[in-house]
Design a protein around this motif. Structure first.
Motif, short mmCIF file in Angstrom:
data_model
loop_
_atom_site.label_atom_id
_atom_site.label_comp_id
_atom_site.label_asym_id
_atom_site.label_seq_id
_atom_site.Cartn_x
_atom_site.Cartn_y
_atom_site.Cartn_z
N ALA A 1 0.81 -1.22 0.00
CA ALA A 1 0.00 0.00 0.00
C ALA A 1 0.85 1.27 0.00
O ALA A 1 0.40 2.31 -0.48
CB ALA A 1 -0.93 0.00 1.21
N THR A 2 2.07 1.17 0.51
CA THR A 2 2.94 2.35 0.56
C THR A 2 4.05 2.31 -0.48
O THR A 2 4.86 3.23 -0.55
CB THR A 2 3.57 2.50 1.97
OG1 THR A 2 4.34 1.33 2.26
CG2 THR A 2 2.49 2.70 3.02
N TYR A 3 4.05 1.28 -1.30
CA TYR A 3 5.05 1.15 -2.37
C TYR A 3 4.79 2.25 -3.40
O TYR A 3 3.64 2.58 -3.70
CB TYR A 3 4.93 -0.25 -2.99
CG TYR A 3 6.01 -0.61 -3.96
CD1 TYR A 3 7.34 -0.67 -3.57
CD2 TYR A 3 5.70 -0.91 -5.28
CE1 TYR A 3 8.34 -1.03 -4.47
CE2 TYR A 3 6.68 -1.28 -6.19
CZ TYR A 3 8.00 -1.33 -5.78
OH TYR A 3 8.98 -1.69 -6.67
N PRO A 4 5.84 2.81 -3.99
CA PRO A 4 5.65 3.91 -4.95
C PRO A 4 4.86 3.50 -6.20
O PRO A 4 4.91 2.35 -6.63
CB PRO A 4 7.08 4.29 -5.35
CG PRO A 4 7.96 3.74 -4.29
CD PRO A 4 7.26 2.53 -3.75
N THR A 5 4.14 4.47 -6.76
CA THR A 5 3.43 4.22 -8.01
C THR A 5 4.40 4.16 -9.18
O THR A 5 4.12 3.50 -10.18
CB THR A 5 2.37 5.32 -8.28
OG1 THR A 5 3.00 6.59 -8.24
CG2 THR A 5 1.25 5.25 -7.25
N SER A 6 5.54 4.84 -9.04
CA SER A 6 6.60 4.79 -10.06
C SER A 6 7.94 4.54 -9.36
O SER A 6 8.75 5.46 -9.20
CB SER A 6 6.66 6.12 -10.83
OG SER A 6 5.45 6.37 -11.49
N PRO A 7 8.18 3.31 -8.94
CA PRO A 7 9.41 3.03 -8.20
C PRO A 7 10.65 3.08 -9.09
O PRO A 7 10.59 2.78 -10.28
CB PRO A 7 9.19 1.61 -7.68
CG PRO A 7 8.24 1.00 -8.66
CD PRO A 7 7.35 2.13 -9.11
N SER A 8 11.74 3.46 -8.47
CA SER A 8 13.02 3.48 -9.18
C SER A 8 13.51 2.04 -9.36
O SER A 8 13.02 1.13 -8.68
CB SER A 8 14.06 4.26 -8.36
OG SER A 8 14.37 3.54 -7.18
N PRO A 9 14.44 1.82 -10.26
CA PRO A 9 15.00 0.47 -10.40
C PRO A 9 15.56 -0.06 -9.08
O PRO A 9 15.43 -1.24 -8.78
CB PRO A 9 16.11 0.65 -11.45
CG PRO A 9 15.65 1.82 -12.27
CD PRO A 9 14.97 2.74 -11.29
N SER A 10 16.15 0.82 -8.29
CA SER A 10 16.68 0.42 -6.99
C SER A 10 15.56 -0.03 -6.04
O SER A 10 15.70 -1.04 -5.34
CB SER A 10 17.47 1.58 -6.38
OG SER A 10 17.91 1.26 -5.09
N GLU A 11 14.46 0.72 -6.00
CA GLU A 11 13.32 0.35 -5.15
C GLU A 11 12.72 -0.99 -5.60
O GLU A 11 12.35 -1.81 -4.76
CB GLU A 11 12.25 1.44 -5.18
CG GLU A 11 12.67 2.69 -4.44
CD GLU A 11 11.74 3.87 -4.68
OE1 GLU A 11 11.49 4.61 -3.70
OE2 GLU A 11 11.29 4.06 -5.83
N GLN A 12 12.65 -1.20 -6.90
CA GLN A 12 12.13 -2.46 -7.42
C GLN A 12 13.03 -3.63 -7.01
O GLN A 12 12.55 -4.68 -6.57
CB GLN A 12 12.00 -2.40 -8.94
CG GLN A 12 10.92 -1.45 -9.41
CD GLN A 12 10.83 -1.40 -10.92
OE1 GLN A 12 10.80 -2.44 -11.56
NE2 GLN A 12 10.79 -0.20 -11.48
N SER A 13 14.31 -3.43 -7.13
CA SER A 13 15.28 -4.46 -6.76
C SER A 13 15.22 -4.75 -5.25
O SER A 13 15.26 -5.91 -4.84
CB SER A 13 16.69 -4.01 -7.17
OG SER A 13 17.64 -4.94 -6.75
N ASP A 14 15.14 -3.68 -4.46
CA ASP A 14 15.06 -3.84 -3.00
C ASP A 14 13.82 -4.64 -2.59
O ASP A 14 13.90 -5.53 -1.74
CB ASP A 14 15.03 -2.48 -2.30
CG ASP A 14 16.37 -1.76 -2.34
OD1 ASP A 14 17.39 -2.39 -2.71
OD2 ASP A 14 16.38 -0.55 -2.01
N LEU A 15 12.68 -4.32 -3.20
CA LEU A 15 11.45 -5.03 -2.85
C LEU A 15 11.53 -6.50 -3.23
O LEU A 15 11.17 -7.39 -2.46
CB LEU A 15 10.24 -4.37 -3.52
CG LEU A 15 8.89 -5.05 -3.22
CD1 LEU A 15 8.60 -5.09 -1.71
CD2 LEU A 15 7.77 -4.34 -3.97
N LYS A 16 12.03 -6.77 -4.42
CA LYS A 16 12.17 -8.16 -4.87
C LYS A 16 13.11 -8.92 -3.94
O LYS A 16 12.82 -10.05 -3.54
CB LYS A 16 12.69 -8.19 -6.30
CG LYS A 16 12.40 -9.49 -7.02
CD LYS A 16 12.73 -9.40 -8.49
CE LYS A 16 11.49 -9.03 -9.25
NZ LYS A 16 11.52 -9.40 -10.67
#
Length: 187
Positions: free
Chosen positions: A97-112
């Protein structure tokens, strides 16, 4: 991330039949119904229901019998599989619910990376293995909030199916976990 309902195999005798519709094979290790054994052969508290775990570990014969339907984990005790599952799903859905609507590549990698590590470190080893299998089958979608929230809802529904619980309408995940219900009860 809840009690195991998979069929017991001869290669894994440490999984006792689950409570409420689990496998029907006899338990070769004589663990109580609903108790999952840890890799050390002892009852795994975060893998088992509190009621089953308590029944399997009670040593006081003078205690009155308590039905499993009314026995729940007291708030100041270690988490059982149901408490752990509810808390974990709450954390994961709140992250979505708090994840960005347009995450950076770094945020995507961190979440994965977080989801993969979470699945490896989860205290219920049976649940952890199930989640790891799900991740291999359905790669974590981290492109944006909607993609991750929907992926997580689908993962949660997969567990609900295994446990015979109701399936959640994933089109409403954001209302449930981010904005609150339209009827105002969360305001």
């Amino acid at each position: 991330m809840a009690e195991d309902t998979r069929e017991q195999s001869s290669s894994n005798p440490s999984v006792a039949p689950a409570t409420g519709g689990g496998p029907s094979e006899t338990n070769p290790v004589n663990a109580a119904k609903g108790v999952v054994l840890g890799k050390d052969g002892k009852p795994c508290r975060p893998c088992s229901s509190f009621a089953a775990f308590t029944k399997s570990t009670l040593k006081k014969p003078s205690q009155p019998a308590t039905t499993t339907a009314t026995l729940t984990t007291p708030g100041d005790c270690p988490a059982d599989v149901e408490t752990l599952g509810r808390s974990s799903w709450t954390l994961l859905h709140t992250i979505a619910a708090t994840y960005p609507t347009s995450p950076s590549p770094s945020e995507q990698s961190d979440l994965k990376s977080f989801i993969k590590l979470f699945s490896k470190l989860y205290p219920c080893w049976v649940c952890a293995e199930d989640f790891q299998h799900y991740i291999k089958k359905q790669d974590v979608r981290t492109d944006n909030r909607q993609a991750f929230g929907t992926w997580l809802c689908e993962a949660h529904n997969e567990v609900n199916r295994k446990l015979g619980k109701p399936i959640f309408d994933c089109s409403k995940w954001e209302e449930r976990w981010r904005t609150g219900w339209k009827d105002g009860r969360c305001d």
